[in-house]
Write a protein that holds these residues in place. Structure first.
Motif, PDB file in Angstrom:
ATOM      1  N   PRO A   1       2.505 -22.621 -43.183  1.00  0.00           N
ATOM      2  CA  PRO A   1       2.650 -21.572 -42.167  1.00  0.00           C
ATOM      3  C   PRO A   1       1.311 -20.958 -41.796  1.00  0.00           C
ATOM      4  N   LYS A   2       1.134 -20.718 -40.501  1.00  0.00           N
ATOM      5  CA  LYS A   2      -0.089 -20.081 -40.013  1.00  0.00           C
ATOM      6  C   LYS A   2       0.071 -18.570 -39.962  1.00  0.00           C
ATOM      7  N   GLN A   3       1.310 -18.092 -39.992  1.00  0.00           N
ATOM      8  CA  GLN A   3       1.534 -16.652 -39.999  1.00  0.00           C
ATOM      9  C   GLN A   3       2.714 -16.328 -40.904  1.00  0.00           C
ATOM     10  N   PHE A   4       2.644 -15.156 -41.495  1.00  0.00           N
ATOM     11  CA  PHE A   4       3.673 -14.697 -42.416  1.00  0.00           C
ATOM     12  C   PHE A   4       4.236 -13.400 -41.860  1.00  0.00           C
ATOM     13  N   LEU A   5       5.540 -13.358 -41.644  1.00  0.00           N
ATOM     14  CA  LEU A   5       6.179 -12.203 -41.036  1.00  0.00           C
ATOM     15  C   LEU A   5       6.861 -11.339 -42.081  1.00  0.00           C
TER      16      LEU A   5
ATOM     17  N   GLU B   1      -2.021 -21.849 -48.951  1.00  0.00           N
ATOM     18  CA  GLU B   1      -0.939 -22.616 -49.572  1.00  0.00           C
ATOM     19  C   GLU B   1       0.431 -22.024 -49.259  1.00  0.00           C
ATOM     20  N   GLY B   2       0.466 -20.832 -48.700  1.00  0.00           N
ATOM     21  CA  GLY B   2       1.732 -20.198 -48.350  1.00  0.00           C
ATOM     22  C   GLY B   2       2.308 -19.348 -49.472  1.00  0.00           C
ATOM     23  N   ARG B   3       1.495 -18.884 -50.384  1.00  0.00           N
ATOM     24  CA  ARG B   3       1.963 -18.115 -51.544  1.00  0.00           C
ATOM     25  C   ARG B   3       1.838 -16.614 -51.283  1.00  0.00           C
ATOM     26  N   LEU B   4       2.476 -16.147 -50.225  1.00  0.00           N
ATOM     27  CA  LEU B   4       2.373 -14.755 -49.815  1.00  0.00           C
ATOM     28  C   LEU B   4       3.750 -14.209 -49.500  1.00  0.00           C
ATOM     29  N   ASN B   5       3.991 -12.970 -49.910  1.00  0.00           N
ATOM     30  CA  ASN B   5       5.250 -12.299 -49.609  1.00  0.00           C
ATOM     31  C   ASN B   5       4.945 -10.870 -49.171  1.00  0.00           C
ATOM     32  N   LEU B   6       5.308 -10.541 -47.932  1.00  0.00           N
ATOM     33  CA  LEU B   6       5.077  -9.205 -47.384  1.00  0.00           C
ATOM     34  C   LEU B   6       6.327  -8.346 -47.400  1.00  0.00           C
ATOM     35  N   LYS B   7       7.401  -8.835 -47.967  1.00  0.00           N
ATOM     36  CA  LYS B   7       8.707  -8.185 -47.842  1.00  0.00           C
ATOM     37  C   LYS B   7       8.718  -6.720 -48.281  1.00  0.00           C
ATOM     38  N   GLU B   8       8.157  -6.399 -49.414  1.00  0.00           N
ATOM     39  CA  GLU B   8       8.182  -5.034 -49.946  1.00  0.00           C
ATOM     40  C   GLU B   8       6.867  -4.288 -49.706  1.00  0.00           C
ATOM     41  N   SER B   9       5.985  -4.838 -48.881  1.00  0.00           N
ATOM     42  CA  SER B   9       4.663  -4.241 -48.722  1.00  0.00           C
ATOM     43  C   SER B   9       4.695  -3.030 -47.797  1.00  0.00           C
ATOM     44  N   PHE B  10       3.723  -2.146 -47.997  1.00  0.00           N
ATOM     45  CA  PHE B  10       3.570  -0.973 -47.155  1.00  0.00           C
ATOM     46  C   PHE B  10       2.095  -0.581 -47.141  1.00  0.00           C
ATOM     47  N   VAL B  11       1.750   0.323 -46.241  1.00  0.00           N
ATOM     48  CA  VAL B  11       0.358   0.719 -46.058  1.00  0.00           C
ATOM     49  C   VAL B  11       0.233   2.212 -46.335  1.00  0.00           C
ATOM     50  N   ARG B  12      -0.816   2.600 -47.055  1.00  0.00           N
ATOM     51  CA  ARG B  12      -1.082   4.003 -47.355  1.00  0.00           C
ATOM     52  C   ARG B  12      -2.540   4.319 -47.014  1.00  0.00           C
TER      53      ARG B  12
ATOM     54  N   ASN C   1       0.744  12.142 -40.451  1.00  0.00           N
ATOM     55  CA  ASN C   1       0.853  13.519 -40.929  1.00  0.00           C
ATOM     56  C   ASN C   1       1.653  14.409 -39.985  1.00  0.00           C
ATOM     57  N   LYS C   2       1.418  14.289 -38.673  1.00  0.00           N
ATOM     58  CA  LYS C   2       2.094  15.148 -37.700  1.00  0.00           C
ATOM     59  C   LYS C   2       3.541  14.755 -37.471  1.00  0.00           C
ATOM     60  N   ASP C   3       3.747  13.489 -37.126  1.00  0.00           N
ATOM     61  CA  ASP C   3       5.057  13.041 -36.660  1.00  0.00           C
ATOM     62  C   ASP C   3       5.945  12.487 -37.765  1.00  0.00           C
ATOM     63  N   GLY C   4       5.418  12.353 -38.968  1.00  0.00           N
ATOM     64  CA  GLY C   4       6.220  11.827 -40.066  1.00  0.00           C
ATOM     65  C   GLY C   4       6.515  10.347 -39.931  1.00  0.00           C
ATOM     66  N   LEU C   5       5.609   9.612 -39.319  1.00  0.00           N
ATOM     67  CA  LEU C   5       5.797   8.170 -39.149  1.00  0.00           C
ATOM     68  C   LEU C   5       5.302   7.431 -40.390  1.00  0.00           C
ATOM     69  N   THR C   6       5.572   6.145 -40.435  1.00  0.00           N
ATOM     70  CA  THR C   6       5.187   5.291 -41.556  1.00  0.00           C
ATOM     71  C   THR C   6       4.303   4.174 -41.025  1.00  0.00           C
ATOM     72  N   ILE C   7       3.429   3.660 -41.858  1.00  0.00           N
ATOM     73  CA  ILE C   7       2.625   2.495 -41.488  1.00  0.00           C
ATOM     74  C   ILE C   7       3.130   1.314 -42.314  1.00  0.00           C
ATOM     75  N   VAL C   8       3.507   0.223 -41.634  1.00  0.00           N
ATOM     76  CA  VAL C   8       3.994  -0.970 -42.321  1.00  0.00           C
ATOM     77  C   VAL C   8       3.186  -2.183 -41.873  1.00  0.00           C
ATOM     78  N   ALA C   9       3.108  -3.168 -42.748  1.00  0.00           N
ATOM     79  CA  ALA C   9       2.482  -4.447 -42.407  1.00  0.00           C
ATOM     80  C   ALA C   9       3.568  -5.332 -41.812  1.00  0.00           C
ATOM     81  N   THR C  10       3.390  -5.757 -40.566  1.00  0.00           N
ATOM     82  CA  THR C  10       4.413  -6.561 -39.900  1.00  0.00           C
ATOM     83  C   THR C  10       4.122  -8.053 -39.972  1.00  0.00           C
ATOM     84  N   LYS C  11       2.837  -8.411 -40.022  1.00  0.00           N
ATOM     85  CA  LYS C  11       2.502  -9.823 -39.974  1.00  0.00           C
ATOM     86  C   LYS C  11       1.135 -10.048 -40.593  1.00  0.00           C
ATOM     87  N   MET C  12       0.947 -11.198 -41.265  1.00  0.00           N
ATOM     88  CA  MET C  12      -0.361 -11.630 -41.737  1.00  0.00           C
ATOM     89  C   MET C  12      -0.563 -13.036 -41.195  1.00  0.00           C
ATOM     90  N   TYR C  13      -1.748 -13.296 -40.652  1.00  0.00           N
ATOM     91  CA  TYR C  13      -1.975 -14.574 -39.993  1.00  0.00           C
ATOM     92  C   TYR C  13      -3.452 -14.937 -40.010  1.00  0.00           C
TER      93      TYR C  13
END
Length: 158
Positions: free
Chosen positions: A10-14, A44-55, A103-115
């Protein structure tokens, strides 16, 4: 002579879970700081973003809980931890923009794709996201199933 084998990797991981759990509002491309054999493991494709998040920690932005399984050929001493915090490379203005929205709007940052980009560098697409309620998730599932059924009916009709 041995032929060069092209193995479909895979060239990209969602992160499909991010699309299901959140409304994606704003996307941004970031570089990522990797160690040792992590780039080979990603190829090699040994990546899992399923539970990942950004801080955002001390005015730096980190990808947490992304699982990159080490290669079996890597030496035990040089194996980085599989779920370690990985620093994302962004400009200060971009980090500040995301920090104020979180901080203001209470939004979250998530990783959507790695490529891999055109220069063969690993990039991470991060997004500002707002959490979905249960009824929003149900509506999305209904729409997806209806769309799938109509596509199937059109396919069988032809």
């Amino acid at each position: 002579m041995a032929k060069n084998k092209q193995i479909n990797r895979p060239k990209q991981f969602l992160n499909k879970k991010a699309g299901h759990e959140y409304f994606i509002l704003d996307k941004l491309e970031a570089g990522i700081e990797l160690q040792g054999s992590e780039i080979k493991a990603i190829r090699e494709g040994r990546l899992n973003l399923k539970e990942s998040f950004v801080r955002i920690i001390k005015d730096e932005i980190f990808l947490l809980n992304a699982h990159i399984t080490h290669l079996s050929t890597a030496h035990a001493i040089y194996r980085p931890e599989e779920k370690r915090a990985r620093k994302l490379l962004l400009h200060r203005k971009e980090i500040n923009k995301f920090a104020t929205k979180v901080n203001k709007d209470g939004l979250t940052i998530v990783a959507t794709k790695m490529y891999f980009n055109s220069r063969n560098l690993v990039k991470v697409q991060i997004a500002l996201a707002q959490g979905k309620k249960l009824h929003d998730k149900r509506n999305d599932l209904k729409q997806k199933t209806m769309q799938r059924e109509t596509q199937q009916a059109l396919k069988n009709y032809r």
